[in-house]
Motif scaffolding. Sequence first.
Motif, mmCIF file in Angstrom:
data_model
loop_
_atom_site.group_PDB
_atom_site.id
_atom_site.type_symbol
_atom_site.label_atom_id
_atom_site.label_comp_id
_atom_site.label_asym_id
_atom_site.label_seq_id
_atom_site.Cartn_x
_atom_site.Cartn_y
_atom_site.Cartn_z
ATOM 1 N N SER A 298 -9.801 -7.276 -1.228
ATOM 2 C CA SER A 298 -9.367 -5.872 -1.170
ATOM 3 C C SER A 298 -10.366 -4.916 -1.816
ATOM 4 C CB SER A 298 -7.986 -5.689 -1.819
ATOM 5 O OG SER A 298 -7.011 -6.485 -1.197
ATOM 6 N N ASN B 281 -6.190 -11.994 2.300
ATOM 7 C CA ASN B 281 -7.294 -12.101 1.348
ATOM 8 C C ASN B 281 -7.665 -13.573 1.197
ATOM 9 O OD1 ASN B 281 -7.443 -9.380 0.955
ATOM 10 N ND2 ASN B 281 -6.861 -9.403 -1.193
ATOM 11 N N ASN C 217 -12.321 -3.040 -0.400
ATOM 12 C CA ASN C 217 -12.404 -1.816 0.391
ATOM 13 C C ASN C 217 -11.216 -0.880 0.166
ATOM 14 O OD1 ASN C 217 -10.638 -3.631 1.583
ATOM 15 N ND2 ASN C 217 -11.120 -2.996 3.674
ATOM 16 N N LYS C 218 -10.365 -1.216 -0.789
ATOM 17 C CA LYS C 218 -9.200 -0.382 -1.099
ATOM 18 C C LYS C 218 -9.395 0.339 -2.434
ATOM 19 C CE LYS C 218 -6.832 -1.761 2.496
ATOM 20 N NZ LYS C 218 -6.549 -0.827 3.629
ATOM 21 N N ALA D 128 -0.813 4.236 1.033
ATOM 22 C CA ALA D 128 -1.435 5.029 2.095
ATOM 23 C C ALA D 128 -0.717 4.766 3.419
ATOM 24 C CB ALA D 128 -2.912 4.667 2.215
ATOM 25 N N GLU E 123 -4.443 0.868 -5.169
ATOM 26 C CA GLU E 123 -3.917 0.004 -4.111
ATOM 27 C C GLU E 123 -4.216 -1.461 -4.427
ATOM 28 O OE1 GLU E 123 -1.927 1.458 -2.264
ATOM 29 O OE2 GLU E 123 -2.801 2.708 -0.689
ATOM 30 N N ARG E 124 -5.411 -1.717 -4.930
ATOM 31 C CA ARG E 124 -5.773 -3.086 -5.297
ATOM 32 C C ARG E 124 -4.844 -3.612 -6.389
ATOM 33 N NH1 ARG E 124 -9.803 -4.367 -7.679
ATOM 34 N NH2 ARG E 124 -10.156 -6.410 -6.732
ATOM 35 N N GLN F 290 -1.091 1.588 7.386
ATOM 36 C CA GLN F 290 -1.758 0.359 6.970
ATOM 37 C C GLN F 290 -1.150 -0.837 7.716
ATOM 38 O OE1 GLN F 290 -4.401 0.397 4.485
ATOM 39 N NE2 GLN F 290 -4.171 2.492 5.185
ATOM 40 N N TYR G 75 0.840 -1.205 0.000
ATOM 41 C CA TYR G 75 0.000 0.000 0.000
ATOM 42 C C TYR G 75 0.869 1.248 0.000
ATOM 43 C CZ TYR G 75 -3.506 -3.330 1.811
ATOM 44 O OH TYR G 75 -4.332 -4.396 2.005
#
Length: 203
Positions: A169, A96, A171-172, A88, A176-177, A91, A86
């Motif tokens: 993922s 997964n 929610n990313k 961001a 980022e995914r 994290q 990531y």
Amino acid sequence: MHPDPSFRPKDADLAALLVREIGFAAIFASTPDGPRVAHAPVVLGADARTLQFHLSRGNGLTKHLGGAQAIAVVQGPDAYVSASWYTAADQVPTWNYVAVEMEGRVRKLDREELVGQLDALSESHETRAGIDPPWTRAKMSAAIFGKMADAIIGFELAISAWRPTLKLSQNKPADERARVIEGLKAQGHGALAHLMEQLGGRG
């Protein structure tokens, strides 16, 4: 099932498709001896309302399953996700995975139903394996088949609840995914990466 609704598949048929393609489940139930789990190949009914399986008579769960409430879990690919993939801040690593839970009441099958389950199971997998001619129990001595069938007990779980999780993922953010997908591919987790590419954005 993961509590985050973004990890629930939006395609109502996807959970059943995964169960049919994977074809192997862990069966969980409570017993007087404590919680127990068994592992077995499964046959999902055409209407996706029943799940059949069989266990050895000597399995610790077998004598307690008839009439019991149980959970069957079919698991797909899974992999560690590094926080370093990531961009961001703040994290943490995660995991997964793909899993389908089915809950329901279990009944014991009679002999005819058990044989039907075994025939359906071998027919399905022989077809997928491309065996020509496919194996059938007609290739066995009837007496030997009967003796082997006596050593197992068939069951059917009437599915009252489906609880699938596709934690890919979703929610990313897309960028980022994409990094997670590349990281998984580099680690040799091609199946999970492919699912993220094909299904992750839609659930």
